[in-house]
Design a protein around this motif. Structure first.
Motif, PDB file in Angstrom:
ATOM      1  N   GLU A  69      -4.401   6.098 -59.474  1.00 45.48           N
ATOM      2  CA  GLU A  69      -5.366   6.020 -60.570  1.00 45.48           C
ATOM      3  C   GLU A  69      -5.160   7.144 -61.590  1.00 45.48           C
ATOM      4  O   GLU A  69      -4.715   8.241 -61.251  1.00 45.48           O
ATOM      5  CB  GLU A  69      -6.789   6.101 -60.015  1.00 45.48           C
ATOM      6  CG  GLU A  69      -7.242   4.842 -59.284  1.00 45.48           C
ATOM      7  CD  GLU A  69      -7.563   3.710 -60.226  1.00 45.48           C
ATOM      8  OE1 GLU A  69      -7.825   3.985 -61.412  1.00 45.48           O
ATOM      9  OE2 GLU A  69      -7.547   2.539 -59.782  1.00 45.48           O
ATOM     10  N   GLY A  70      -5.495   6.853 -62.818  1.00 43.66           N
ATOM     11  CA  GLY A  70      -5.432   7.856 -63.876  1.00 43.66           C
ATOM     12  C   GLY A  70      -4.793   7.360 -65.148  1.00 43.66           C
ATOM     13  O   GLY A  70      -5.147   7.771 -66.241  1.00 43.66           O
ATOM     14  N   GLU A  71      -3.781   6.483 -65.006  1.00 41.86           N
ATOM     15  CA  GLU A  71      -3.077   5.921 -66.163  1.00 41.86           C
ATOM     16  C   GLU A  71      -2.589   7.003 -67.137  1.00 41.86           C
ATOM     17  O   GLU A  71      -2.744   6.892 -68.354  1.00 41.86           O
ATOM     18  CB  GLU A  71      -3.954   4.890 -66.903  1.00 41.86           C
ATOM     19  CG  GLU A  71      -4.109   3.580 -66.176  1.00 41.86           C
ATOM     20  CD  GLU A  71      -5.198   3.620 -65.103  1.00 41.86           C
ATOM     21  OE1 GLU A  71      -6.061   4.523 -65.167  1.00 41.86           O
ATOM     22  OE2 GLU A  71      -5.184   2.771 -64.207  1.00 41.86           O
ATOM     23  N   THR A  72      -2.028   8.071 -66.588  1.00 36.80           N
ATOM     24  CA  THR A  72      -1.419   9.131 -67.375  1.00 36.80           C
ATOM     25  C   THR A  72       0.091   9.107 -67.127  1.00 36.80           C
ATOM     26  O   THR A  72       0.561   8.460 -66.176  1.00 36.80           O
ATOM     27  CB  THR A  72      -1.967  10.513 -66.978  1.00 36.80           C
ATOM     28  OG1 THR A  72      -1.512  10.834 -65.650  1.00 36.80           O
ATOM     29  CG2 THR A  72      -3.488  10.536 -67.016  1.00 36.80           C
ATOM     30  N   PRO A  73       0.874   9.815 -67.941  1.00 35.85           N
ATOM     31  CA  PRO A  73       2.315   9.882 -67.656  1.00 35.85           C
ATOM     32  C   PRO A  73       2.602  10.439 -66.262  1.00 35.85           C
ATOM     33  O   PRO A  73       3.540   9.988 -65.582  1.00 35.85           O
ATOM     34  CB  PRO A  73       2.835  10.816 -68.762  1.00 35.85           C
ATOM     35  CG  PRO A  73       1.896  10.584 -69.905  1.00 35.85           C
ATOM     36  CD  PRO A  73       0.548  10.407 -69.268  1.00 35.85           C
ATOM     37  N   LEU A  74       1.794  11.412 -65.808  1.00 36.61           N
ATOM     38  CA  LEU A  74       1.995  11.984 -64.471  1.00 36.61           C
ATOM     39  C   LEU A  74       1.738  10.943 -63.388  1.00 36.61           C
ATOM     40  O   LEU A  74       2.558  10.775 -62.469  1.00 36.61           O
ATOM     41  CB  LEU A  74       1.073  13.192 -64.277  1.00 36.61           C
ATOM     42  CG  LEU A  74       1.089  13.817 -62.872  1.00 36.61           C
ATOM     43  CD1 LEU A  74       2.471  14.350 -62.532  1.00 36.61           C
ATOM     44  CD2 LEU A  74       0.041  14.920 -62.775  1.00 36.61           C
TER      45      LEU A  74
END
Length: 385
Positions: A69-74
Motif C-alpha cells: 500500500e501507498g502508491e508511491t515510487p518506493l
C-alpha cells in the motif's frame, strides 16, 4: 503432450485484454491453461472485478499478494521486488511451459524476470509500442527478455525487429480486447443502466447515446508529485461542462493516491448529480458505455485503442500516451482546464468517427493460439543485428 500456458492477471485492464485469449487456450486440446491472480484484480480498493457476473469459469491455480500500500515510487519498487519472489514460487509450483504476459505494467516486468531466470519461455502481447511514463521502459525491457512477440500493430512489429528480435518470432495480431468487443451487443446499454443502480457512487446518469462522457485518468509515474494538480485541471474542466459523466477510478501505479484524492475531494465538495463514479467496469459493460459515449476524457489507452476501433471521440490529456500511434478520433491537450474543456466541446460537436483498424479487427486470439501450440521455444536468445 499438452503445452501448459500460464496467464497472469493483475489488473482489470489486463483481464479485459486476456479474457478471450484465455477462452481459446482453454478450448484447445493441445494447450492447458494455468491462471495466476494478483495485484489490484483481487483487492476491494480497485473494485474486485472478478466478483462480478461477467467472469468466465476459469480455474485459478494460484493467488499472489504482492501489492504494498501507498502508491508511491518506493512502494511500487518494493511491490515489484516482492512480485519477483512470489511469481518465482508460483512458477516453481505450476511448472508452466510458457508464461504469457501483456503490455507494460510494472509487475509484468517482475513476472518476466522470474520466468526468464527459471528458463521458462515468455510470450509477450502488445510489445513494440511507444508511450510516456515508466511504461515505455518496462515494455521494451520485457521485449528484450521475451521469446515470442504478439504486437498489436505493424508499426510495433517493425520496432520489435529493429530492437534485435528475430523476425520469425514476431506475429502481428491486433489488440486482444477487440475480440470481446466483437462478440457483444455494443448498442445494448440496459446492463449498464442496471449496474449503475447497484455499483459505484454519485448521481444516477441517464445513459443516452451521445449525451454523456467517460473520464479515466491514471497517474503518470514519472510525474509523481504533480498528479494531484493534474487531476485538478480535469476536475475543473468537467465541473465547468457539467455534462453527464461516468468517472472510473485510476489504476494502482505510483501517484494513484493523488488522482484518487482529487476525485474524492471533487465528489465530496460538489456532490455532482451529473457524475457517477465506478471503481471499475467489466469490459462487457465498458464496451457499450464507450461505444455510445459522446467523448472519453483522460489518459487511458482505451481512448487510443478501443475508442478508435469503436469510433468514439477522445480527449487525451498529458504525457502518458506520448508517442503511441493514434487514430483520427484523438485530440491531444495539456494539463489545462480551459484547454480540456474546449477540446471536449470540440469533440462532442464533431460526433462519432469512422472505425479505425489501426490496432486490429477483433480476431487476435485466433492468431495467437495456433502459434502457442506449434512454436519451437528455446530459453536461449541472441540479438539479431
Amino acid at each position: 503432450m499438452t503445452r501448459k500456458i500460464c496467464v497472469v492477471i493483475t489488473a482489470r485492464g489486463n483481464y479485459a485484454k486476456m479474457k478471450h485469449v484465455m477462452r481459446e487456450i482453454k478450448k484447445h486440446p493441445g494447450l492447458e491453461l494455468q491462471v495466476i491472480l494478483g495485484g489490484s484484480i483481487i483487492l476491494e480498493k480497485y473494485g474486485r472485478i472478478l466478483e462480478t457476473d461477467y467472469v468466465d469459469d476459469f480455474n485459478v491455480d494460484h493467488v499472489i499478494h504482492f501489492l504494498i500500500e501507498g502508491e508511491t515510487p518506493l512502494t511500487m519498487a518494493k511491490s515489484a521486488g516482492l512480485a519477483v519472489t512470489e511469481f518465482a514460487n508460483a512458477f516453481d509450483n505450476l511448472r508452466p511451459d510458457v508464461v504469457l504476459v501483456i503490455a507494460d505494467r510494472y509487475e509484468c516486468l517482475a513476472i518476466t524476470m522470474a520466468a526468464t531466470y527459471m528458463n521458462i519461455p515468455v510470450a509477450h502481447i502488445e510489445g513494440g509500442e511507444v508511450s510516456g511514463s515508466i511504461d515505455e521502459s518496462i515494455r521494451h525491457a520485457i521485449t528484450k527478455m521475451a521469446h515470442l512477440h504478439f504486437p498489436a500493430s505493424e508499426e510495433a512489429a517493425e520496432r520489435i525487429v529493429r530492437m534485435g528480435e528475430r523476425p520469425e518470432a514476431v506475429y502481428t495480431v491486433g489488440s486482444t480486447s477487440f475480440d470481446v468487443l466483437a462478440e457483444i451487443d455494443l448498442d445494448d446499454l440496459s446492463s449498464v443502466v442496471a449496474y449503475q443502480g447497484i455499483a459505484g457512487a454519485g448521481g444516477t446518469i441517464s445513459v443516452e447515446p451521445g449525451k454523456y462522457a467517460i473520464v479515466i485518468q491514471h497517474p503518470v509515474t514519472t510525474e509523481y508529485a504533480d498528479n494531484l494538480a493534474h487531476i485538478g485541471e480535469t476536475v475543473k474542466a468537467m465541473h465547468s461542462l457539467q455534462i453527464p459523466t461516468f468517472w472510473i477510478w485510476p489504476n494502482m501505479d505510483a501517484g494513484s493516491d493523488g488522482i484518487s484524492k482529487g476525485i474524492r475531494v471533487y465528489r465530496e465538495k460538489y456532490q455532482p448529480k451529473y457524475a457517477h463514479f465506478f471503481k471499475s467496469l467489466p469490459i462487457e459493460l465498458f464496451g457499450p458505455l464507450l461505444k455510445n459515449a459522446a467523448c472519453i476524457v483522460g489518459n487511458s489507452s482505451s481512448g487510443i485503442r478501443e475508442a478508435a476501433y469503436l469510433g468514439t471521440p477522445c480527449v487525451n490529456i498529458g504525457s502518458r500516451q506520448t508517442g503511441r500511434a493514434r487514430g483520427r478520433n484523438v485530440v491531444d491537450v495539456g494539463y489545462d482546464a480551459a484547454e480540456i474543456e474546449q477540446a471536449v466541446r470540440q469533440q462532442m460537436a464533431h460526433g462519432r468517427y469512422e472505425s479505425d483498424g489501426l490496432y486490429g479487427d477483433g480476431a487476435a486470439s485466433g492468431k495467437i493460439v495456433p502459434v502457442l501450440v506449434s512454436y519451437d521455444f528455446s530459453p536461449q536468445k541472441a540479438i539479431c543485428y
